[in-house]
Write a protein that holds these residues in place. Structure first.
Motif, PDB file in Angstrom:
ATOM      1  N   VAL A 117      -3.520   3.887  -0.869  1.00 16.83           N
ATOM      2  CA  VAL A 117      -3.822   3.381  -2.203  1.00 16.83           C
ATOM      3  C   VAL A 117      -3.095   2.060  -2.434  1.00 16.83           C
ATOM      4  N   ALA A 147      -2.850   3.154   8.356  1.00 16.90           N
ATOM      5  CA  ALA A 147      -4.037   3.970   8.107  1.00 16.90           C
ATOM      6  C   ALA A 147      -4.486   4.668   9.382  1.00 16.90           C
ATOM      7  N   GLU A 165      -4.761  11.598  -7.006  1.00 15.32           N
ATOM      8  CA  GLU A 165      -6.045  10.984  -6.664  1.00 15.32           C
ATOM      9  C   GLU A 165      -6.516  11.427  -5.287  1.00 15.32           C
ATOM     10  N   MET A 166      -5.596  11.515  -4.345  1.00 17.63           N
ATOM     11  CA  MET A 166      -5.939  11.993  -3.006  1.00 17.63           C
ATOM     12  C   MET A 166      -6.537  13.398  -3.070  1.00 17.63           C
ATOM     13  N   THR A 181      -3.683  -1.101  -7.572  1.00 18.78           N
ATOM     14  CA  THR A 181      -4.549  -0.108  -8.197  1.00 18.78           C
ATOM     15  C   THR A 181      -3.728   0.901  -8.999  1.00 18.78           C
ATOM     16  N   GLN A 202     -10.194  10.852  -3.606  1.00 18.68           N
ATOM     17  CA  GLN A 202     -10.237   9.397  -3.706  1.00 18.68           C
ATOM     18  C   GLN A 202      -9.373   8.751  -2.614  1.00 18.68           C
ATOM     19  N   PHE A 203      -9.744   7.520  -2.233  1.00 17.68           N
ATOM     20  CA  PHE A 203      -8.975   6.702  -1.287  1.00 17.68           C
ATOM     21  C   PHE A 203      -8.831   7.361   0.081  1.00 17.68           C
ATOM     22  N   ASP A 204      -9.799   8.174   0.449  1.00 17.65           N
ATOM     23  CA  ASP A 204      -9.779   8.848   1.747  1.00 17.65           C
ATOM     24  C   ASP A 204      -9.932   7.826   2.872  1.00 17.65           C
ATOM     25  N   LEU A 205      -9.555   8.216   4.080  1.00 22.95           N
ATOM     26  CA  LEU A 205      -9.638   7.343   5.247  1.00 22.95           C
ATOM     27  C   LEU A 205     -10.646   7.883   6.253  1.00 22.95           C
ATOM     28  N   ALA A 263      -0.894   8.733  -6.992  1.00 22.67           N
ATOM     29  CA  ALA A 263      -1.644   8.557  -5.748  1.00 22.67           C
ATOM     30  C   ALA A 263      -1.946   9.909  -5.097  1.00 22.67           C
ATOM     31  N   ALA A 281      -4.573   9.584   2.311  1.00 21.45           N
ATOM     32  CA  ALA A 281      -5.112   8.500   1.497  1.00 21.45           C
ATOM     33  C   ALA A 281      -4.203   7.282   1.611  1.00 21.45           C
ATOM     34  N   LEU A 335       0.839  -1.197   0.000  1.00 21.39           N
ATOM     35  CA  LEU A 335       0.000   0.000   0.000  1.00 21.39           C
ATOM     36  C   LEU A 335       0.875   1.248   0.000  1.00 21.39           C
TER      37      LEU A 335
END
Length: 379
Positions: A117, A94, A156-157, A121, A161-164, A153, A115, A31
Motif C-alpha cells: 500500500v 512485492a 484493507e488487505m 494512499t 484490496q492492494f493484493d499482489l 493497511a 498487500a 510503501l
C-alpha cells in the motif's frame, strides 16, 4: 539511495516511545507491506503455532534478504508481519511477499494474505505512518510504528484490496537465516501473558500516552520488565522441536531430510558448546545465548502496544484493572491471552555477529489469541 531510515535516531528508553513526538512520518513515496495468515486461530487450535510463527517471521526474513543488507522498518505480529520500504525497493519487496505466499501454501497448506500500500494512499484515507527506532541491545534495533496507518493497511488487505500477483508455483523465497532452534521458555512467575492495547478511534492522544506510561510502570515492577527469556538466554535442547519446520522453511533446492540433517548437526554443536562452555573458532555459545535474550523483541509499539510478558498473577490483575478502566472510558480496546510458555523464532544472518533478531510470542498463539479477545467500547 534513500537513507531516510538510516538517519533516524536510535531510542534506548522503551517507555519514552509512548511520546508521539519521537516518531517521524514515512516519506510520502514509500510503501507499506503487510501479510497475515488466513485461519491462523484454527491453525493454532490444531497445535500449529510454531508453523504460524515461522511463516510470520518468514515474511520479514524474505524482506531482509531482498533488501540486500539495507536497514528498513519491520514489525512481527505473530501470524503475520508488516514493513515499509522506499520506492526503489518496491518491486523486490512485492516479489518477496508473493514468493512467501506461494511457499506458505505449498509447503504448509496455509493461505497468506499479502498487500503493498502506498503511504500516500494511507494518508489520503486520513491515517498516518510514523516510525521510530528502538535500540533493544547494542547492534540491534526494532522499528516502532504509530499513526494508525499499519492497522488501516492490514484492514484493507483483509478486504482484498492492494493484493499482489501470485508468484509461479514452486517458487522458493530466500529465507536464509530463518531458524527455530531454541526451547520454549516456561513461565518463571506464573504465566506468559500476551497483551494487545489499541487506541480507540478518536481517543485523546495525551490520555492514551498517559495510560501506556501507567501500563509500563506496572510492568516495570516485574523482573527485567517481564522479559520471558532468562538473563542467561533461552534454553536449548537437542534435538530442537522446530527442526522439521525449519528444514521445510529453509531447504531451498535440498530435500527436507537433507536440510534437517544439517540443522540437527549444527544445533548439536551449538547445544554442546552452550552446555559445556567450550569455545570453537571464536564462538562462545553461552555468550551468544545471553545475547539472544538481550536482542529479543518481547514488546513493541505497533499502532498501540504489544507485549509478551513473564508475569505473576498480581501484576496481571493490576494490568486488567487498569485496562478495563481505560476501556470503559472509551480510550482503548485490548486483548489478553495467558499461557504457560513463550516461544522464539529467529533471523540469524551470522552467529559471529550481534545483529541477529529474535521474535517472542506466547507458545499457545499469544498475539493471535489475544487479538480474538479484543474488548473495546465504553459501557
Amino acid at each position: 539511495m534513500n537513507d531516510f531510515y538510516d538517519q533516524l535516531p536510535l531510542q534506548d528508553a522503551f517507555a519514552k516511545l509512548s511520546d508521539q513526538a519521537l516518531y517521524t512520518p514515512l516519506p510520502d513515496d514509500w510503501l507499506v507491506g503487510t501479510a497475515d495468515i488466513v485461519g491462523s486461530t484454527l491453525a493454532i487450535a490444531e497445535g500449529r503455532y510454531k508453523t504460524v510463527n515461522m511463516i510470520g517471521a518468514a515474511v520479514i526474513s524474505a524482506q531482509i534478504n531482498a533488501a540486500g543488507g539495507r536497514a528498513f522498518p519491520f514489525i512481527f505480529g505473530g501470524d503475520g508481519a508488516a514493513f515499509a520500504c522506499p520506492p526503489e525497493q518496491g518491486d523486490a519487496a512485492a516479489r518477496a511477499l508473493s514468493e512467501v505466499r506461494v511457499w506458505a501454501g505449498e509447503e504448509f497448506g496455509l493461505t497468506l494474505r499479502v498487500a503493498m500500500v502506498p503511504v500516500s494512499t494511507i494518508r489520503t484515507a486520513g491515517r498516518e505512518v510514523a516510525v521510530a527506532r528502538y535500540q533493544a541491545a547494542q547492534g540491534v534495533d526494532y522499528a516502532m510504528f504509530t499513526g494508525g496507518g499499519i492497522s488501516w493497511a492490514e484492514a484493507e488487505m483483509k478486504r482484498g484490496q492492494f493484493d499482489l500477483p501470485h508468484a509461479d508455483p514452486g517458487t522458493q523465497p530466500d529465507l536464509t537465516g530463518l531458524s527455530c532452534r531454541w526451547s520454549q521458555m516456561k513461565a518463571r512467575n506464573g504465566q506468559i501473558l500476551s497483551v494487545l492495547i489499541q487506541p480507540e478511534d478518536g481517543a485523546d492522544d495525551t490520555a492514551v500516552a498517559a495510560l501506556i506510561r501507567d501500563v509500563l510502570q506496572v510492568v516495570g515492577d516485574l523482573d527485567r520488565n517481564g522479559h520471558p527469556a532468562p538473563a542467561e538466554g533461552p534454553g536449548t535442547g537437542w534435538p530442537p522441536e522446530g527442526a522439521e519446520i525449519e528444514a521445510r522453511a529453509t531447504r531451498g533446492k535440498m530435500t527436507v531430510e537433507k536440510r534437517k540433517r544439517q540443522i540437527l548437526f549444527e544445533s548439536f554443536v551449538a547445544w554442546l558448546l552452550i552446555k559445556t562452555g567450550l569455545k570453537i573458532g571464536g564462538f562462545d555459545g553461552r555468550s551468544y545465548a545471553r545475547k539472544v535474550g538481550e536482542n529479543a523483541d518481547f514488546r513493541k509499539f505497533d499502532d498501540g502496544l504489544k507485549m509478551t510478558l513473564d508475569c505473576d498473577d498480581a501484576t496481571a490483575a493490576r494490568l486488567t484493572e487498569l485496562l478495563e478502566t481505560a476501556r470503559k472510558a472509551g480510550a482503548i480496546r485490548y486483548g489478553m491471552h495467558s499461557q504457560s510458555e513463550a516461544m522464539m523464532t529467529c533471523i540469524v544472518p551470522s552467529i559471529m555477529r550481534d545483529d541477529h533478531v529474535h521474535f517472542i510470542d506466547g507458545a499457545a498463539g499469544g498475539y493471535t489469541q489475544a487479538a480474538t479477545q479484543i474488548k473495546g467500547g465504553s459501557v
